[in-house]
Design a protein around this motif. Structure first.
Motif, PDB file in Angstrom:
ATOM      1  N   SER A  18      34.200  44.615  47.411  1.00  0.00           N
ATOM      2  CA  SER A  18      34.499  43.823  48.624  1.00  0.00           C
ATOM      3  C   SER A  18      33.712  43.541  49.652  1.00  0.00           C
ATOM      4  CB  SER A  18      35.619  44.752  49.461  1.00  0.00           C
ATOM      5  OG  SER A  18      34.946  45.928  49.733  1.00  0.00           O
ATOM      6  N   ALA A  19      33.697  42.898  50.655  1.00  0.00           N
ATOM      7  CA  ALA A  19      32.649  42.451  51.638  1.00  0.00           C
ATOM      8  C   ALA A  19      33.211  42.185  53.029  1.00  0.00           C
ATOM      9  CB  ALA A  19      31.858  41.113  51.243  1.00  0.00           C
ATOM     10  N   PHE A  20      32.615  42.743  53.988  1.00  0.00           N
ATOM     11  CA  PHE A  20      33.010  42.761  55.239  1.00  0.00           C
ATOM     12  C   PHE A  20      32.513  41.581  56.034  1.00  0.00           C
ATOM     13  CE2 PHE A  20      32.425  43.811  59.850  1.00  0.00           C
ATOM     14  CZ  PHE A  20      33.895  43.860  60.204  1.00  0.00           C
ATOM     15  N   VAL A  21      33.364  40.667  56.606  1.00  0.00           N
ATOM     16  CA  VAL A  21      33.153  39.429  57.285  1.00  0.00           C
ATOM     17  C   VAL A  21      33.303  39.777  58.865  1.00  0.00           C
ATOM     18  CG1 VAL A  21      33.787  37.024  57.809  1.00  0.00           C
ATOM     19  CG2 VAL A  21      33.825  37.919  55.416  1.00  0.00           C
ATOM     20  N   PRO A  22      32.382  39.819  59.468  1.00  0.00           N
ATOM     21  CA  PRO A  22      32.520  40.236  61.066  1.00  0.00           C
ATOM     22  C   PRO A  22      33.324  39.206  61.874  1.00  0.00           C
ATOM     23  CG  PRO A  22      30.256  40.574  60.386  1.00  0.00           C
ATOM     24  CD  PRO A  22      30.952  39.691  59.101  1.00  0.00           C
ATOM     25  N   PHE A  47      37.493  40.702  58.897  1.00  0.00           N
ATOM     26  CA  PHE A  47      38.243  40.795  57.806  1.00  0.00           C
ATOM     27  C   PHE A  47      37.674  41.196  56.402  1.00  0.00           C
ATOM     28  CE2 PHE A  47      37.505  36.087  57.581  1.00  0.00           C
ATOM     29  CZ  PHE A  47      37.066  35.819  56.474  1.00  0.00           C
ATOM     30  N   LEU A  48      38.352  41.625  55.799  1.00  0.00           N
ATOM     31  CA  LEU A  48      37.552  42.138  54.386  1.00  0.00           C
ATOM     32  C   LEU A  48      37.926  40.975  53.170  1.00  0.00           C
ATOM     33  CD1 LEU A  48      36.112  44.688  53.634  1.00  0.00           C
ATOM     34  CD2 LEU A  48      37.962  45.699  52.693  1.00  0.00           C
ATOM     35  N   GLU A  58      38.690  35.649  45.053  1.00  0.00           N
ATOM     36  CA  GLU A  58      38.840  36.544  46.235  1.00  0.00           C
ATOM     37  C   GLU A  58      40.146  36.644  47.091  1.00  0.00           C
ATOM     38  OE1 GLU A  58      34.171  35.009  47.564  1.00  0.00           O
ATOM     39  OE2 GLU A  58      36.005  34.185  48.375  1.00  0.00           O
ATOM     40  N   VAL A  59      40.503  37.477  47.737  1.00  0.00           N
ATOM     41  CA  VAL A  59      41.481  37.759  48.358  1.00  0.00           C
ATOM     42  C   VAL A  59      41.146  38.283  49.998  1.00  0.00           C
ATOM     43  CG1 VAL A  59      43.707  39.150  48.778  1.00  0.00           C
ATOM     44  CG2 VAL A  59      42.946  38.304  46.463  1.00  0.00           C
ATOM     45  N   ARG A  60      41.612  37.686  50.882  1.00  0.00           N
ATOM     46  CA  ARG A  60      41.391  37.974  52.316  1.00  0.00           C
ATOM     47  C   ARG A  60      42.303  39.287  52.636  1.00  0.00           C
ATOM     48  NH1 ARG A  60      40.919  34.567  57.623  1.00  0.00           N
ATOM     49  NH2 ARG A  60      41.452  36.091  59.291  1.00  0.00           N
ATOM     50  N   VAL A  61      41.565  40.256  53.031  1.00  0.00           N
ATOM     51  CA  VAL A  61      42.481  41.389  53.745  1.00  0.00           C
ATOM     52  C   VAL A  61      42.236  41.479  55.244  1.00  0.00           C
ATOM     53  CG1 VAL A  61      42.660  43.980  53.596  1.00  0.00           C
ATOM     54  CG2 VAL A  61      42.405  42.959  51.720  1.00  0.00           C
ATOM     55  N   ASP A  62      43.187  41.349  56.064  1.00  0.00           N
ATOM     56  CA  ASP A  62      42.986  41.366  57.369  1.00  0.00           C
ATOM     57  C   ASP A  62      43.173  42.842  57.977  1.00  0.00           C
ATOM     58  OD1 ASP A  62      42.764  38.495  58.102  1.00  0.00           O
ATOM     59  OD2 ASP A  62      45.018  38.302  57.413  1.00  0.00           O
ATOM     60  N   SER A  72      46.388  52.660  36.788  1.00  0.00           N
ATOM     61  CA  SER A  72      45.526  51.822  35.740  1.00  0.00           C
ATOM     62  C   SER A  72      44.234  51.366  36.374  1.00  0.00           C
ATOM     63  CB  SER A  72      46.421  50.885  35.043  1.00  0.00           C
ATOM     64  OG  SER A  72      46.718  49.675  36.038  1.00  0.00           O
ATOM     65  N   GLY A  73      44.136  51.327  37.584  1.00  0.00           N
ATOM     66  CA  GLY A  73      42.956  50.800  38.189  1.00  0.00           C
ATOM     67  C   GLY A  73      43.187  49.516  38.875  1.00  0.00           C
ATOM     68  N   GLN A  74      44.184  48.887  38.654  1.00  0.00           N
ATOM     69  CA  GLN A  74      44.623  47.434  39.501  1.00  0.00           C
ATOM     70  C   GLN A  74      44.729  47.689  40.971  1.00  0.00           C
ATOM     71  OE1 GLN A  74      45.289  44.554  37.603  1.00  0.00           O
ATOM     72  NE2 GLN A  74      45.570  43.586  39.408  1.00  0.00           N
ATOM     73  N   VAL A  75      43.993  46.736  41.588  1.00  0.00           N
ATOM     74  CA  VAL A  75      43.843  46.597  42.877  1.00  0.00           C
ATOM     75  C   VAL A  75      44.750  45.639  43.591  1.00  0.00           C
ATOM     76  CG1 VAL A  75      42.419  46.478  45.156  1.00  0.00           C
ATOM     77  CG2 VAL A  75      41.588  47.711  42.886  1.00  0.00           C
ATOM     78  N   SER A  76      45.602  45.979  44.751  1.00  0.00           N
ATOM     79  CA  SER A  76      46.378  44.867  45.139  1.00  0.00           C
ATOM     80  C   SER A  76      46.140  45.144  46.823  1.00  0.00           C
ATOM     81  CB  SER A  76      48.016  45.119  44.706  1.00  0.00           C
ATOM     82  OG  SER A  76      48.204  45.185  43.570  1.00  0.00           O
ATOM     83  N   SER A  77      46.669  44.046  47.448  1.00  0.00           N
ATOM     84  CA  SER A  77      46.504  44.145  49.044  1.00  0.00           C
ATOM     85  C   SER A  77      48.003  43.919  49.436  1.00  0.00           C
ATOM     86  CB  SER A  77      45.765  43.304  49.512  1.00  0.00           C
ATOM     87  OG  SER A  77      45.891  42.012  49.276  1.00  0.00           O
ATOM     88  N   TYR A  78      48.378  44.466  50.497  1.00  0.00           N
ATOM     89  CA  TYR A  78      49.765  44.290  51.055  1.00  0.00           C
ATOM     90  C   TYR A  78      49.647  44.220  52.582  1.00  0.00           C
ATOM     91  CZ  TYR A  78      51.418  46.259  46.872  1.00  0.00           C
ATOM     92  OH  TYR A  78      51.677  46.391  45.362  1.00  0.00           O
ATOM     93  N   SER A  79      50.298  43.275  53.291  1.00  0.00           N
ATOM     94  CA  SER A  79      50.382  43.385  54.539  1.00  0.00           C
ATOM     95  C   SER A  79      51.271  44.831  55.151  1.00  0.00           C
ATOM     96  CB  SER A  79      51.321  42.082  55.302  1.00  0.00           C
ATOM     97  OG  SER A  79      52.592  42.358  54.743  1.00  0.00           O
TER      98      SER A  79
END
Length: 93
Positions: A18-22, A47-48, A58-62, A72-79
Motif C-alpha cells: 500500500s501507499a499513503f497519499v497525504p 487516503f491509502l 489499485e483500490v482507494r481506502v479512505d 487464504s491471504g486475500q485482502v479486501s477493503s470495506y467501508s
C-alpha cells in the motif's frame, strides 16, 4: 485493521502492499469533488492505496475504512457500514 490515517498507515504498509497519499496531494484516485478546476483542494483528505497482489490494480481506502486479510491471504477493503454488515452479527429479538 481500520485505517485511521497517518497514525497507522506505516503499520498497514508493513502488512499489505500500500501507499499513503497525504491530504492535498495529487493522485489519480482523487475524486472530482476533491479537485477545483483541475487543482487539488488543500483540504482533500488523505487516503491509502492498496495495490493488487498480482498485476495492475489499485483500490482507494479512505480514513475509517477497514482492511481485512482472510485465512487464504486475500485482502479486501470495506467501508465502516460494509464491515459491520459482513463481520458483526446482528441481534435478533
Amino acid at each position: 485493521m481500520q485505517f485511521k490515517g497517518w497514525q497507522n498507515a506505516t503499520e498497514i504498509q508493513r502488512w499489505v502492499r500500500s501507499a499513503f497519499v497525504p491530504r492535498g496531494y495529487d493522485h489519480h484516485l482523487r475524486t472530482d469533488r476533491e479537485r477545483d478546476g483541475g487543482y487539488i483542494e488543500e483540504h482533500a483528505p488523505n487516503f491509502l492505496v492498496l495495490f493488487a497482489a498480482e498485476g495492475p490494480g489499485e483500490v482507494r481506502v479512505d480514513q475509517g475504512d477497514w482492511i481485512v486479510r482472510d485465512a487464504s491471504g486475500q485482502v479486501s477493503s470495506y467501508s465502516s457500514e460494509g464491515f459491520e454488515a459482513a463481520f458483526i452479527p446482528r441481534r435478533v429479538s
